[in-house]
Design an enzyme around this catalytic site. Structure first.
Site, PDB file in Angstrom:
ATOM      1  N   GLY A  54      43.305 -33.034  68.593  1.00  0.00           N
ATOM      2  CA  GLY A  54      44.653 -32.693  68.151  1.00  0.00           C
ATOM      3  C   GLY A  54      45.671 -33.628  68.777  1.00  0.00           C
ATOM      4  O   GLY A  54      45.409 -34.262  69.800  1.00  0.00           O
ATOM      5  N   GLN A  62      53.807 -36.187  72.060  1.00  0.00           N
ATOM      6  CA  GLN A  62      52.877 -37.088  72.755  1.00  0.00           C
ATOM      7  C   GLN A  62      53.068 -38.544  72.347  1.00  0.00           C
ATOM      8  O   GLN A  62      52.623 -39.445  73.055  1.00  0.00           O
ATOM      9  CB  GLN A  62      51.423 -36.680  72.475  1.00  0.00           C
ATOM     10  CG  GLN A  62      51.045 -35.354  73.117  1.00  0.00           C
ATOM     11  CD  GLN A  62      49.595 -35.022  72.850  1.00  0.00           C
ATOM     12  OE1 GLN A  62      49.259 -34.473  71.806  1.00  0.00           O
ATOM     13  NE2 GLN A  62      48.731 -35.354  73.791  1.00  0.00           N
ATOM     14  N   HIS A 118      52.475 -27.792  73.209  1.00  0.00           N
ATOM     15  CA  HIS A 118      53.152 -29.087  73.382  1.00  0.00           C
ATOM     16  C   HIS A 118      54.568 -29.057  72.795  1.00  0.00           C
ATOM     17  O   HIS A 118      55.480 -29.692  73.320  1.00  0.00           O
ATOM     18  CB  HIS A 118      52.380 -30.201  72.663  1.00  0.00           C
ATOM     19  CG  HIS A 118      51.322 -30.864  73.508  1.00  0.00           C
ATOM     20  ND1 HIS A 118      51.583 -31.444  74.721  1.00  0.00           N
ATOM     21  CD2 HIS A 118      49.992 -31.042  73.300  1.00  0.00           C
ATOM     22  CE1 HIS A 118      50.471 -31.957  75.228  1.00  0.00           C
ATOM     23  NE2 HIS A 118      49.477 -31.721  74.382  1.00  0.00           N
ATOM     24  N   CYS A 128      43.364 -33.251  77.435  1.00  0.00           N
ATOM     25  CA  CYS A 128      44.550 -33.640  76.679  1.00  0.00           C
ATOM     26  C   CYS A 128      44.664 -35.159  76.729  1.00  0.00           C
ATOM     27  O   CYS A 128      44.471 -35.766  77.785  1.00  0.00           O
ATOM     28  CB  CYS A 128      45.786 -33.002  77.320  1.00  0.00           C
ATOM     29  SG  CYS A 128      47.329 -33.443  76.511  1.00  0.00           S
ATOM     30  N   LEU A 129      44.985 -35.758  75.587  1.00  0.00           N
ATOM     31  CA  LEU A 129      45.129 -37.219  75.534  1.00  0.00           C
ATOM     32  C   LEU A 129      46.233 -37.703  76.470  1.00  0.00           C
ATOM     33  O   LEU A 129      46.233 -38.855  76.882  1.00  0.00           O
ATOM     34  CB  LEU A 129      45.421 -37.664  74.097  1.00  0.00           C
ATOM     35  CG  LEU A 129      44.282 -37.438  73.085  1.00  0.00           C
ATOM     36  CD1 LEU A 129      44.769 -37.728  71.671  1.00  0.00           C
ATOM     37  CD2 LEU A 129      43.071 -38.290  73.430  1.00  0.00           C
ATOM     38  N   HIS A 182      46.821 -25.116  72.138  1.00  0.00           N
ATOM     39  CA  HIS A 182      47.145 -26.269  72.982  1.00  0.00           C
ATOM     40  C   HIS A 182      48.247 -27.133  72.338  1.00  0.00           C
ATOM     41  O   HIS A 182      49.221 -27.499  72.995  1.00  0.00           O
ATOM     42  CB  HIS A 182      45.858 -27.095  73.176  1.00  0.00           C
ATOM     43  CG  HIS A 182      46.031 -28.353  73.957  1.00  0.00           C
ATOM     44  ND1 HIS A 182      45.459 -28.546  75.200  1.00  0.00           N
ATOM     45  CD2 HIS A 182      46.696 -29.511  73.672  1.00  0.00           C
ATOM     46  CE1 HIS A 182      45.783 -29.758  75.640  1.00  0.00           C
ATOM     47  NE2 HIS A 182      46.525 -30.367  74.732  1.00  0.00           N
ATOM     48  N   GLU A 183      48.080 -27.414  71.041  1.00  0.00           N
ATOM     49  CA  GLU A 183      49.045 -28.292  70.368  1.00  0.00           C
ATOM     50  C   GLU A 183      50.406 -27.602  70.179  1.00  0.00           C
ATOM     51  O   GLU A 183      51.453 -28.226  70.329  1.00  0.00           O
ATOM     52  CB  GLU A 183      48.504 -28.765  69.015  1.00  0.00           C
ATOM     53  CG  GLU A 183      47.214 -29.578  69.088  1.00  0.00           C
ATOM     54  CD  GLU A 183      47.275 -30.747  70.060  1.00  0.00           C
ATOM     55  OE1 GLU A 183      48.344 -31.334  70.243  1.00  0.00           O
ATOM     56  OE2 GLU A 183      46.222 -31.058  70.654  1.00  0.00           O
TER      57      GLU A 183
HETATM   58 ZN   LIG Z   1      47.514 -32.159  74.666  1.00  0.00          ZN
END
Ligand SMILES: [Zn+2]
Length: 156
Positions: free
Chosen positions: A46, A51, A134, A88-89, A130-131
């Site tokens: 995701g 981000q 953000h 997480c990226l 999670h997304e």
């Molecule tokens: Zn993330």
């Protein structure tokens, strides 16, 4: 090029509440296309707009057979719980233990502004939560139990 730079959690953009999308125009479509390319390139599950430095309520979630584009998403319903590893990226190389619902249903707009619903369990439910976090400036490290140790990561 459509690839966008993924910011780390040290950047202020990752800690801000994002604004709703109001224009479903070519600019949004370009953002979604670029985010898709960036997500695929980074092998993530995701990706949220903050981000890549865009403070708008837009996320992508790979649900297996397709990548969902969720614009202005909200969590409608959840059920059960799961404790598991999450990464997480924007927090490269680390994983934490996070409690999430086992199942989740979301409502969102597509790139043309039409509302739809999507649901999923296990990894997909985890990813929805999670997304969406953000978009409110919340990183999983703020809601996790703890980071996984090197030994635990190697055991996987
Ligand atoms: Zn993330």
């Amino acid at each position: 090029m459509g690839l966008r730079k993924i910011l780390t959690d040290k950047e202020p953009a990752l800690h801000k509440v994002c604004k709703p999308v109001t224009a479903f125009d070519s600019k949004l479509h370009k953002l979604l296309d670029d985010m898709r390319e960036t997500l695929i390139d980074s092998n993530g599950v995701g990706l949220a707009a903050p981000q890549v430095g865009i403070l708008r309520r837009v996320v992508l979630v790979d649900v297996g057979d397709e990548i969902l584009e969720l614009v202005n998403p909200t969590l409608l319903e959840t059920d059960g719980e799961q404790m598991g590893a999450e990464g997480c990226l924007s927090v490269p190389g680390k994983y934490g233990l996070v409690l999430r619902p086992y199942w989740a249903k979301v409502r969102a707009q597509d790139r043309y502004g039409d509302w739809y619903e999507a649901e999923g369990e296990e990894l997909i439910a985890r990813c929805f939560c999670h997304e969406l976090d953000h978009l409110d400036g919340i990183i999983y490290t703020e809601v996790m139990e703890r980071f996984l140790t090197e030994e635990e990561l190697e055991a996987d």
